[in-house]
Design a protein around this motif. Structure first.
Motif, mmCIF file in Angstrom:
data_model
loop_
_atom_site.group_PDB
_atom_site.id
_atom_site.type_symbol
_atom_site.label_atom_id
_atom_site.label_comp_id
_atom_site.label_asym_id
_atom_site.label_seq_id
_atom_site.Cartn_x
_atom_site.Cartn_y
_atom_site.Cartn_z
ATOM 1 N N ARG A 56 12.289 -5.447 -1.337
ATOM 2 C CA ARG A 56 12.910 -5.959 -2.564
ATOM 3 C C ARG A 56 12.198 -5.314 -3.741
ATOM 4 O O ARG A 56 10.978 -5.356 -3.841
ATOM 5 N N TRP A 57 12.958 -4.679 -4.609
ATOM 6 C CA TRP A 57 12.409 -4.078 -5.821
ATOM 7 C C TRP A 57 12.978 -4.801 -7.037
ATOM 8 O O TRP A 57 14.161 -5.121 -7.071
ATOM 9 N N THR A 58 12.131 -5.016 -8.032
ATOM 10 C CA THR A 58 12.570 -5.495 -9.336
ATOM 11 C C THR A 58 12.248 -4.392 -10.329
ATOM 12 O O THR A 58 11.087 -3.999 -10.472
ATOM 13 N N ILE A 59 13.297 -3.866 -10.969
ATOM 14 C CA ILE A 59 13.163 -2.739 -11.893
ATOM 15 C C ILE A 59 13.523 -3.251 -13.286
ATOM 16 O O ILE A 59 14.610 -3.795 -13.488
ATOM 17 N N THR A 60 12.612 -3.071 -14.231
ATOM 18 C CA THR A 60 12.815 -3.550 -15.597
ATOM 19 C C THR A 60 12.691 -2.373 -16.549
ATOM 20 O O THR A 60 11.690 -1.652 -16.517
ATOM 21 N N ASP A 61 13.707 -2.178 -17.405
ATOM 22 C CA ASP A 61 13.619 -1.077 -18.364
ATOM 23 C C ASP A 61 12.969 -1.560 -19.657
ATOM 24 O O ASP A 61 12.617 -2.737 -19.797
ATOM 25 N N GLN A 67 17.010 -5.124 -12.900
ATOM 26 C CA GLN A 67 17.866 -4.825 -11.755
ATOM 27 C C GLN A 67 17.065 -5.140 -10.503
ATOM 28 O O GLN A 67 15.893 -4.770 -10.395
ATOM 29 N N GLU A 68 17.680 -5.830 -9.546
ATOM 30 C CA GLU A 68 17.006 -6.109 -8.284
ATOM 31 C C GLU A 68 17.701 -5.337 -7.175
ATOM 32 O O GLU A 68 18.930 -5.303 -7.107
ATOM 33 N N VAL A 69 16.906 -4.696 -6.346
ATOM 34 C CA VAL A 69 17.418 -3.896 -5.232
ATOM 35 C C VAL A 69 16.815 -4.451 -3.948
ATOM 36 O O VAL A 69 15.592 -4.584 -3.846
ATOM 37 N N ARG A 70 17.660 -4.776 -2.983
ATOM 38 C CA ARG A 70 17.203 -5.276 -1.676
ATOM 39 C C ARG A 70 17.834 -4.432 -0.588
ATOM 40 O O ARG A 70 18.940 -3.910 -0.759
ATOM 41 N N SER A 103 8.228 -3.529 -9.580
ATOM 42 C CA SER A 103 7.386 -4.343 -8.717
ATOM 43 C C SER A 103 8.268 -4.789 -7.559
ATOM 44 O O SER A 103 9.469 -4.504 -7.539
ATOM 45 N N GLY A 104 7.683 -5.472 -6.607
ATOM 46 C CA GLY A 104 8.516 -5.926 -5.509
ATOM 47 C C GLY A 104 7.733 -6.443 -4.339
ATOM 48 O O GLY A 104 6.568 -6.841 -4.460
ATOM 49 N N ALA A 105 8.394 -6.414 -3.163
ATOM 50 C CA ALA A 105 7.782 -6.916 -1.945
ATOM 51 C C ALA A 105 8.383 -6.215 -0.739
ATOM 52 O O ALA A 105 9.538 -5.773 -0.765
ATOM 53 N N TYR A 106 7.576 -6.123 0.294
ATOM 54 C CA TYR A 106 8.047 -5.715 1.611
ATOM 55 C C TYR A 106 8.016 -6.953 2.490
ATOM 56 O O TYR A 106 7.161 -7.830 2.325
ATOM 57 N N TYR A 107 8.933 -6.997 3.449
ATOM 58 C CA TYR A 107 9.002 -8.107 4.388
ATOM 59 C C TYR A 107 8.694 -7.555 5.775
ATOM 60 O O TYR A 107 9.389 -6.660 6.254
ATOM 61 N N PHE A 108 7.637 -8.070 6.367
ATOM 62 C CA PHE A 108 7.151 -7.618 7.663
ATOM 63 C C PHE A 108 7.379 -8.685 8.721
ATOM 64 O O PHE A 108 7.473 -9.877 8.404
#
Length: 135
Positions: A56-61, A67-70, A103-108
């Motif tokens: 999951r990425w959170t991209i802020t301009d 924008q959130e990308v999963r 910023s974001g997170a990985y899910y393991f």
């Protein structure tokens, strides 16, 4: 060669290092398009085997637009990491402003099927001219 130190976070024995770089050759500021690459290294300091399942990425301009990308895995892979293993990959991010942050997170998942979240450290996307200004 990277001169700047990486952005680093460690969660549940997984270390994530990120190095962003501005891609002037792919950017077109007059058209309102700025592009960055980022290199990621994921290192397991855990005693067990784990698999990166999703991101999951959170991209802020610079204007505060978010924008959130999963999605599954990273760049089409769901790497398996044993003790001491590392996985590295590169990706990119276009923005409509000359700076921003991600910023974001990985899910393991571990061998028993338990899932856990790993922090991706927040990192700044800056053009070389804007580097003196932290986001």
């Amino acid at each position: 060669m990277h001169r700047d130190p990486p952005y680093v976070a460690e969660t549940h024995g997984i270390v994530v290092r990120v190095r962003p770089s501005y891609l002037a050759g792919q950017s077109d500021p007059e058209a309102g398009r700025w592009v960055w690459a980022y290199q990621v290294e994921i290192e397991s300091r855990r005693p067990d085997v784990v698999q990166l399942m999703a991101r999951r990425w959170t991209i802020t301009d610079a204007l505060g637009r978010v924008q959130e990308v999963r999605g599954p895995g990273v760049v089409g892979e769901q790497p398996v990491l044993g003790p001491g293993d590392r996985h590295a990959y590169a990706s990119g991010c276009p923005l409509g402003t000359s700076s921003g942050m991600m910023s974001g997170a990985y899910y393991f998942a571990d061998g028993a099927g338990r899932t856990f979240e790993v922090e991706i450290p927040a990192f700044s996307l800056d053009t070389p001219q804007a580097r003196a200004r932290p986001n």
